[in-house]
Write a protein that holds these residues in place. Structure first.
Motif, PDB file in Angstrom:
ATOM      1  N   UNK A   1       3.633   5.628  -5.832  1.00  9.80           N
ATOM      2  CA  UNK A   1       3.395   5.632  -7.285  1.00  9.80           C
ATOM      3  C   UNK A   1       2.326   6.664  -7.642  1.00  9.80           C
ATOM      4  N   UNK A   2       1.267   6.701  -6.859  1.00  5.76           N
ATOM      5  CA  UNK A   2       0.198   7.672  -7.119  1.00  5.76           C
ATOM      6  C   UNK A   2       0.732   9.100  -6.990  1.00  5.76           C
TER       7      UNK A   2
ATOM      8  N   UNK B   1       4.265  14.000 -11.894  1.00  2.00           N
ATOM      9  CA  UNK B   1       4.617  13.930 -13.322  1.00  2.00           C
ATOM     10  C   UNK B   1       3.556  14.635 -14.155  1.00  2.00           C
ATOM     11  N   UNK B   2       2.292  14.418 -13.833  1.00  2.00           N
ATOM     12  CA  UNK B   2       1.211  15.074 -14.576  1.00  2.00           C
ATOM     13  C   UNK B   2       1.259  16.581 -14.362  1.00  2.00           C
TER      14      UNK B   2
ATOM     15  N   UNK C   1       0.833  -1.205   0.000  1.00  2.05           N
ATOM     16  CA  UNK C   1       0.000   0.000   0.000  1.00  2.05           C
ATOM     17  C   UNK C   1       0.867   1.254   0.000  1.00  2.05           C
ATOM     18  N   UNK C   2       1.962   1.219   0.727  1.00  3.54           N
ATOM     19  CA  UNK C   2       2.880   2.361   0.738  1.00  3.54           C
ATOM     20  C   UNK C   2       3.485   2.565  -0.651  1.00  3.54           C
TER      21      UNK C   2
END
Length: 180
Positions: A122-123, A129-130, A116-117
């Motif tokens: 990653x999120x 990045x976006x 989960x970490x």
């Protein structure tokens, strides 16, 4: 080791003493409990006896003992299993197995937490990045030049000593050299 709560069936007290005598505890009740306990205990593994099924086992011993005593002029009210004693080797093996199961569950929990970490990181990285992609797409040389001019004005207003060289660099922006 168990305790039994029992009482004679008062309407049949005469039959109880006549057929079983005053020592009905040793003659009927104890043997009935032992017989029921052996019968019930034989259906379970040592691990179940020692830990997970203790209440169920206690209830089954009560039910079987009660059936035996129904025809003996004795009313069984409750059986409480106080202790289950197993041979030391079996007890140690069960405790070791239970400990290993707990360690395995703890390890699985740590793996899920780490997963989960990792997903969270990653999120966050995708979000950054976006954001950078959007920002990069909207930046033009003109915007960067305006930002550079604003920064130069703020720097010139600061009390720190500095040297500003105008017209240097490929962008046409001032080149600022600081003296401290």
């Amino acid at each position: 080791d168990a305790s039994a709560w029992y009482e004679p069936v008062y309407n049949d007290l005469g039959h109880l003493h006549q057929s079983l005598g005053q020592n009905y505890l040793d003659r009927v009740i104890k043997p009935a409990i032992r017989s029921a306990a052996r019968s019930v205990v034989g259906r379970y593994t040592p691990e179940q006896l020692y830990s997970s099924k203790r209440d169920i086992i206690q209830d089954e011993i009560f039910i079987e003992t009660k059936k035996i005593l129904e025809k003996q002029y004795v009313q069984l009210n409750e059986i409480l299993v106080r202790d289950v004693t197993l041979p030391a080797t079996i007890k140690t093996a069960i405790e070791r197995k239970l400990k290993q199961e707990q360690e395995s569950l703890e390890y699985e929990f740590r793996l899920v937490t780490a997963q989960k970490e990792a997903e969270k990181v990653i999120i966050e990285a995708k979000g950054k990045a976006e954001s950078n992609r959007i920002l990069s797409a909207s930046l033009t040389d003109k915007i960067l030049q305006d930002k550079g001019i604003d920064a130069t004005i703020k720097l010139a207003d600061s009390p720190n000593s500095k040297i500003i060289v105008i017209g240097s660099g490929d962008s046409g922006l001032p080149l600022i050299l600081g003296n401290q």
